[in-house]
Write an enzyme that holds these catalytic residues in place. Sequence first.
Site, mmCIF file in Angstrom:
data_model
loop_
_atom_site.group_PDB
_atom_site.id
_atom_site.type_symbol
_atom_site.label_atom_id
_atom_site.label_comp_id
_atom_site.label_asym_id
_atom_site.label_seq_id
_atom_site.Cartn_x
_atom_site.Cartn_y
_atom_site.Cartn_z
ATOM 1 N N GLU A 1 -12.558 -1.928 12.136
ATOM 2 C CA GLU A 1 -12.587 -1.218 10.863
ATOM 3 C C GLU A 1 -13.650 -1.783 9.931
ATOM 4 O OE1 GLU A 1 -8.853 -1.412 8.772
ATOM 5 O OE2 GLU A 1 -9.648 -0.431 6.981
ATOM 6 N N ASP B 1 -7.900 -9.289 4.199
ATOM 7 C CA ASP B 1 -7.750 -8.104 5.040
ATOM 8 C C ASP B 1 -8.817 -7.947 6.117
ATOM 9 O OD1 ASP B 1 -6.865 -5.754 6.017
ATOM 10 O OD2 ASP B 1 -7.052 -4.594 4.179
ATOM 11 N N GLU C 1 -1.563 -11.767 13.366
ATOM 12 C CA GLU C 1 -2.036 -10.388 13.525
ATOM 13 C C GLU C 1 -3.555 -10.372 13.441
ATOM 14 O OE1 GLU C 1 -0.088 -7.268 11.217
ATOM 15 O OE2 GLU C 1 -1.958 -6.142 11.088
ATOM 16 N N GLU D 1 0.823 -1.212 0.000
ATOM 17 C CA GLU D 1 0.000 0.000 0.000
ATOM 18 C C GLU D 1 0.859 1.265 0.000
ATOM 19 O OE1 GLU D 1 -2.640 -0.691 3.360
ATOM 20 O OE2 GLU D 1 -4.029 -1.759 2.049
ATOM 21 N N LYS E 1 -1.617 -11.633 8.852
ATOM 22 C CA LYS E 1 -3.010 -11.384 9.236
ATOM 23 C C LYS E 1 -3.777 -12.696 9.286
ATOM 24 C CE LYS E 1 -3.466 -6.597 7.668
ATOM 25 N NZ LYS E 1 -4.292 -5.583 6.967
HETATM 26 C C1 BDP Z 1 -6.071 -2.083 5.955
HETATM 27 C C2 BDP Z 1 -6.390 -0.730 6.511
HETATM 28 C C3 BDP Z 1 -5.213 0.222 6.373
HETATM 29 C C4 BDP Z 1 -3.975 -0.417 6.953
HETATM 30 C C5 BDP Z 1 -3.744 -1.764 6.308
HETATM 31 C C6 BDP Z 1 -2.584 -2.505 6.942
HETATM 32 O O1 BDP Z 1 -7.496 -0.196 5.830
HETATM 33 O O2 BDP Z 1 -5.545 1.428 7.046
HETATM 34 O O3 BDP Z 1 -2.862 0.399 6.769
HETATM 35 O O4 BDP Z 1 -4.876 -2.576 6.501
HETATM 36 O O5 BDP Z 1 -2.843 -3.440 7.702
HETATM 37 O O6 BDP Z 1 -7.093 -2.958 6.326
HETATM 38 O O7 BDP Z 1 -1.439 -2.189 6.686
#
Ligand code: BDP
Length: 716
Positions: free
Chosen positions: A407, A379, A401, A305, A374
């Site tokens: 969220e 996600d 994680e 990201e 994760k």
């Molecule tokens: C996503 C979130 C973002 C995080 C990303 C992460 O929307 O804000 O930076 O995960 O875990 O779900 O790095």
Amino acid sequence: MRRFLALLLLLLSAATPLGAHAETGYDLWLRYQPVEDEWRVRYAAATAQVIAPSSPAIDVAFDELIRGLEGLLGRAPTRRDGAIGDGAIVLGTEKSPRIASLGLPLARLGNEGYLIRSATIEGKRVTVIAANRDVGVLYGVFRFLKLIQTRQSLDALDITDAPKLQVRVLNHWDNLDRHVERGYAGQSIWDWQKLPGYKDPRYTDYARANASIGINGTVLTNVNANADVLRPEWLEKVKALAEVFRPYGIKVYLTARFSAPIELGGLKTADPLDPQVAAWWKAKIDEIYRVIPDFGGLLVKANSEGQPGPNDYKRTHADGANMLADALAPHGGTLMWRAFVYAAENPDDRHKQAYTEFQPLDGKFRDNVLVQVKNGAIDFQPREPFHPLFGAMPKTPLMMEFQITKEYLGFATHLAYLGTMWEEVLEADTFRPRKGSTVAKILETPVEAGAVTGMAGVANIGSDMNWTGSQFDQANWYAFGRFAWDPDAQAEPIARDWAAMTWGGDPAVTRPVVAMMMGSREAVVDYMTPLGLGHLMATGHHYGPGPWVADLARPEWNPAYYHKADAVGIGFDRTAKGTNAVAQYARPVAAQFGDLKRVPDALLLWFHHVPWEHRMRSGRSVWEELVVRYDRGVDAVKAMESEWDGLKGKIDDRRWTEVRDFLSIQRQEAGWWRDASVAYFQSVSKRPLPAGHAAPAHDLDWYKAINTPYAPGNGK
Ligand code: BDP
């Protein structure tokens, strides 16, 4: 006179009707409210005196015990040395001669375990709370207080406990300006501007709460990292927090921005194989340890990201991680390196990208690296299959994680107890290397003797009076600690403990509260993303539904990418006919997920694209089933509301009212999710609603027009 007044006050407070207490939730599960009279009498004999040596951690254990007993029993035994009497509680390690004389089996408890035992010392009946290290005594004290908070007997005690994972950390996604990415509980609790000069007493309460559930580390800063926190003046602030947390057995960690050598060091590159870069990091890490000698280590989000990372220099994640790990190793520091990666240039199924990138690196990481994975392949969705990396990197320590902050599960206002979700993931069988190799077992079993193990939870903590933005979200913080301590734990007993400690021991309260909690996450799944759908939230802030979104720059940012609904059917084909993501799982798991007849309904659309007429086990078509699930979710929220109404007067008004109002918001938003989703999917499926299911209140365009640019928690 003063004692008389104190007694009077105590009697008055005991006589005050519950509804009149204005509890804010600040006290969390450590409320220490008076027990009922019969219990006070029963507990008196076992809590007459406290004997404790002195050290920073034992001092906080002693203070906590006194505070707890004072609140719970209305009486504080304050003696801490001298002759032992009947009913003494004796705290300590083998360094105390009295404890050593008992010959307790402490060896197998490790550095953080404890033992609580009814014993006889010098002819007196006592309770011993003993451990190898002081922090174990602190954990033992919290456990002892929990016995009283949950109205257990204190007779014939014989409890031993030790954590199954070593690194049990919160990840705060907190920026230096106090904005919390994905935070729904106000600003960051770290008041950086006033640090190091002013240490908010809240930091101590934060440490108490974490120690009470065995959390032993905290990453203070966001994974989308800012290099500034590594500057000397910021390290002084970090040091101040570390000093508050130290007696509670909590280490501080920071996130490291991979490009810091450029941003802070003025280098031209952050290439991990460049000797100058490695030297810069080594000097920086040495500097950190000069300031904070017991610093825990670093957490890195790289090449994900938009974050910088080793791939920018055509190096692997192992190259990047090892360079930092080598600099941390002489200090005993740990490097947590995230496996949450997916790249814009990579057209492959997002489900597959982390595995594709990391699995071949198995065995290539240094011993002090934990690869942080994760729970699900994509996600933090309300439901995902477990991440295929678990079990697939047998030579690499993997840590879990979880996301505690909600969220994707309704922010602060939706009641969703995540214990059931975590239990589902942890007990999932990876079949690697064999049947019974659950995710929990993989986390708990060191890859070789002495190898590090761990679990991280993305914190839901902020500056709100109640810490987590809602009363019930405290349960998720609590449950995270319990699962990090014991990944084989069960969600229901954890919910029972939390409910009794948070709302009082009356079964007429705890029974319905636990029932609400246990069904709550499935309700969210039903009204947001039933049958294995995922990632249908509105863009950016993720508040509310957006299943129609299909025009964002990167394909995998669009909900349409995930549900793939068209006139013929719905779902993401991850079988061998599709992206073959199933092949990343062990064969028996792949066989189950990949087989339309065997895949659980709950994951159907995660792995299969099926025609709208596809017959479900219920006999309904998938289209009908979808609508039924959406309604079931909304109905579950209504049921929680009426359950909660029945508790009026049984708990304090302020917290009761807050929860009632939040449930009403949740009902409205669940209805919004249901209506918007049904309207959208119906516009694609062109099928009639099954009988008995109401049409959405508005047409699709109405839902599409909803725009909430100021919804909290957005990344920035
Ligand atoms: C996503 C979130 C973002 C995080 C990303 C992460 O929307 O804000 O930076 O995960 O875990 O779900 O790095």
